[in-house]
Scaffold this motif. Sequence first.
Motif, PDB file in Angstrom:
ATOM      1  N   UNK A 146      45.181  33.899  48.861  1.00 55.63           N
ATOM      2  CA  UNK A 146      45.283  32.894  47.800  1.00 55.63           C
ATOM      3  C   UNK A 146      44.702  31.554  48.256  1.00 55.63           C
ATOM      4  N   UNK A 147      44.957  31.198  49.516  1.00 54.83           N
ATOM      5  CA  UNK A 147      44.406  29.963  50.054  1.00 54.83           C
ATOM      6  C   UNK A 147      42.893  29.969  50.083  1.00 54.83           C
ATOM      7  N   UNK A 148      42.318  31.115  50.434  1.00 53.97           N
ATOM      8  CA  UNK A 148      40.860  31.229  50.459  1.00 53.97           C
ATOM      9  C   UNK A 148      40.266  31.086  49.059  1.00 53.97           C
ATOM     10  N   UNK A 149      40.904  31.726  48.080  1.00 59.84           N
ATOM     11  CA  UNK A 149      40.424  31.614  46.700  1.00 59.84           C
ATOM     12  C   UNK A 149      40.527  30.171  46.218  1.00 59.84           C
ATOM     13  N   UNK A 150      41.618  29.488  46.574  1.00 60.59           N
ATOM     14  CA  UNK A 150      41.787  28.082  46.162  1.00 60.59           C
ATOM     15  C   UNK A 150      40.715  27.200  46.786  1.00 60.59           C
ATOM     16  N   UNK A 151      40.443  27.391  48.069  1.00 65.18           N
ATOM     17  CA  UNK A 151      39.410  26.582  48.736  1.00 65.18           C
ATOM     18  C   UNK A 151      38.044  26.843  48.093  1.00 65.18           C
ATOM     19  N   UNK A 152      37.768  28.089  47.772  1.00 63.23           N
ATOM     20  CA  UNK A 152      36.495  28.431  47.127  1.00 63.23           C
ATOM     21  C   UNK A 152      36.396  27.742  45.761  1.00 63.23           C
ATOM     22  N   UNK A 153      37.458  27.855  44.967  1.00 63.09           N
ATOM     23  CA  UNK A 153      37.459  27.232  43.636  1.00 63.09           C
ATOM     24  C   UNK A 153      37.352  25.711  43.754  1.00 63.09           C
ATOM     25  N   UNK A 210      35.229  33.874  39.301  1.00 61.43           N
ATOM     26  CA  UNK A 210      35.270  35.232  38.747  1.00 61.43           C
ATOM     27  C   UNK A 210      34.226  36.117  39.415  1.00 61.43           C
ATOM     28  N   UNK A 211      33.011  35.596  39.558  1.00 58.73           N
ATOM     29  CA  UNK A 211      31.954  36.365  40.209  1.00 58.73           C
ATOM     30  C   UNK A 211      32.312  36.641  41.665  1.00 58.73           C
ATOM     31  N   UNK A 212      32.854  35.640  42.362  1.00 60.71           N
ATOM     32  CA  UNK A 212      33.229  35.826  43.763  1.00 60.71           C
ATOM     33  C   UNK A 212      34.327  36.858  43.936  1.00 60.71           C
ATOM     34  N   UNK A 213      35.328  36.833  43.063  1.00 61.63           N
ATOM     35  CA  UNK A 213      36.424  37.809  43.149  1.00 61.63           C
ATOM     36  C   UNK A 213      35.921  39.220  42.848  1.00 61.63           C
ATOM     37  N   UNK A 214      35.044  39.347  41.877  1.00 62.74           N
ATOM     38  CA  UNK A 214      34.501  40.670  41.572  1.00 62.74           C
ATOM     39  C   UNK A 214      33.663  41.191  42.734  1.00 62.74           C
ATOM     40  N   UNK A 215      32.900  40.316  43.380  1.00 55.40           N
ATOM     41  CA  UNK A 215      32.121  40.734  44.538  1.00 55.40           C
ATOM     42  C   UNK A 215      33.038  41.182  45.671  1.00 55.40           C
ATOM     43  N   UNK A 216      34.142  40.428  45.877  1.00 60.36           N
ATOM     44  CA  UNK A 216      35.099  40.832  46.914  1.00 60.36           C
ATOM     45  C   UNK A 216      35.769  42.154  46.566  1.00 60.36           C
ATOM     46  N   UNK A 217      36.053  42.361  45.276  1.00 64.53           N
ATOM     47  CA  UNK A 217      36.660  43.622  44.837  1.00 64.53           C
ATOM     48  C   UNK A 217      35.734  44.804  45.114  1.00 64.53           C
ATOM     49  N   UNK A 218      34.466  44.616  44.797  1.00 64.62           N
ATOM     50  CA  UNK A 218      33.507  45.714  44.963  1.00 64.62           C
ATOM     51  C   UNK A 218      33.272  46.035  46.435  1.00 64.62           C
ATOM     52  N   UNK A 219      33.149  45.012  47.269  1.00 65.29           N
ATOM     53  CA  UNK A 219      32.779  45.231  48.675  1.00 65.29           C
ATOM     54  C   UNK A 219      33.970  45.564  49.571  1.00 65.29           C
ATOM     55  N   UNK A 220      35.206  45.246  49.168  1.00 64.95           N
ATOM     56  CA  UNK A 220      36.351  45.457  50.049  1.00 64.95           C
ATOM     57  C   UNK A 220      37.373  46.457  49.519  1.00 64.95           C
ATOM     58  N   UNK A 221      37.450  46.611  48.208  1.00 63.75           N
ATOM     59  CA  UNK A 221      38.470  47.496  47.631  1.00 63.75           C
ATOM     60  C   UNK A 221      37.835  48.740  47.024  1.00 63.75           C
ATOM     61  N   UNK A 222      36.792  48.540  46.247  1.00 68.30           N
ATOM     62  CA  UNK A 222      36.202  49.673  45.525  1.00 68.30           C
ATOM     63  C   UNK A 222      35.619  50.716  46.469  1.00 68.30           C
ATOM     64  N   UNK A 223      35.137  50.294  47.634  1.00 67.82           N
ATOM     65  CA  UNK A 223      34.547  51.260  48.568  1.00 67.82           C
ATOM     66  C   UNK A 223      35.588  52.219  49.137  1.00 67.82           C
ATOM     67  N   UNK A 224      36.865  51.872  49.009  1.00 63.24           N
ATOM     68  CA  UNK A 224      37.928  52.726  49.538  1.00 63.24           C
ATOM     69  C   UNK A 224      38.442  53.720  48.498  1.00 63.24           C
ATOM     70  N   UNK A 225      37.993  53.559  47.246  1.00 58.83           N
ATOM     71  CA  UNK A 225      38.412  54.472  46.184  1.00 58.83           C
ATOM     72  C   UNK A 225      37.593  55.764  46.292  1.00 58.83           C
ATOM     73  N   UNK A 226      38.250  56.887  46.280  1.00 62.59           N
ATOM     74  CA  UNK A 226      37.573  58.175  46.458  1.00 62.59           C
ATOM     75  C   UNK A 226      37.049  58.749  45.148  1.00 62.59           C
TER      76      UNK A 226
END
Length: 342
Positions: free
Chosen positions: A225-232, A283-299
């Motif tokens: 959350x702190x990282x997202x706040x600093x980015x925003x 929004x774009x940054x969070x979606x990029x983080x979702x794709x590169x860190x979470x989505x790659x783990x979905x089988x």
Amino acid sequence: MAISLKSYHMILFTAIFTVLISIATSNSQTDLVSELLSLQSQSTSGIIHLNDHLISRFLTSTKTPRPYSILIFFDAQQLHSKPELHLQDLRNEFSILASSFITNNPSDHGKLFFCDLEFKESQSSFGMFGVNSLPHIRLVGPDAKSLKDDSIQMDQGDFSRMAESMADFVQSRTKLIVGPIHRPPLLSKKQLGLIVLIFLIWLPFVIKKIIAGETLLHDRKIWLLGSVFVYFFSVSGAMHNIIRKMPMFLADRNDPNKLIFFYQGSGMQLGAEGFAIGSLYTIVGLLLALVTNVLVKVKNVTAQRVVMTFALLVSFWAVRKVIYLDNWKTGYGVHGYWPSSW
């Protein structure tokens, strides 16, 4: 011999009369200084509140040269609600300047007096000075006869450094030394002592939590959350808004009931438009983080494709909206580039 004696009496009478006039004028000016010092002592900040009567008493009805100079801050209570004028902030800085000068110059503070003038109470005085816009600070020197023509206006650019730039103006125009600016501490001694006491009581518990690894700093969600706040905070122009004290929105001049959240023109940025653009970037940054860190783990491949398509469409919409708003605000267009050959 009679003519000579008569002339002698006439000369003696003229000399005595001149001395009496000089003494009376000196006493009158001394009384004015004493009266100003008395009014100054009644103010906690050292600023004398003037009105039309006092302007006449200390300026227009007195003979020059006066034994004092007067620095006047022109104020209007009805304009305090307009943040772009910064009247309250400048009034506080003017108060700091006045108290600093009085503290630093105990023997010379009778040579310069700091005063304020309110528009509703003293409209005729505003007219005599020719003041038609705020903020406005004007110095009336000892030899000034015309309040409009002989007084010295402080330039608008000199307000940038607040009390320090006001002190430079005073020193350059009056040859008086203001001295260091004494700003009040953020915390009083009692408040500081209470904070130290609470910290000492809380310290053993904090040490115990740190050793056990149970503090908020050990929680990954807090860091996320702190990282997202600093980015925003970085991409929304929040620091610009704080430094320039920009309002979130403005009232429409043509329709006071309508609010302006987006200001067209590259010279100014409102807080709301900065937060809107920052939200699109986030929004774009969070979606990029979702794709590169979470989505790659979905089988599940189908789930991956659906989420990836959704992320691309939303990101495309967000970037397109940013480009559109930038073009609307500045007039500069952003065009796609396709290479002629790969």
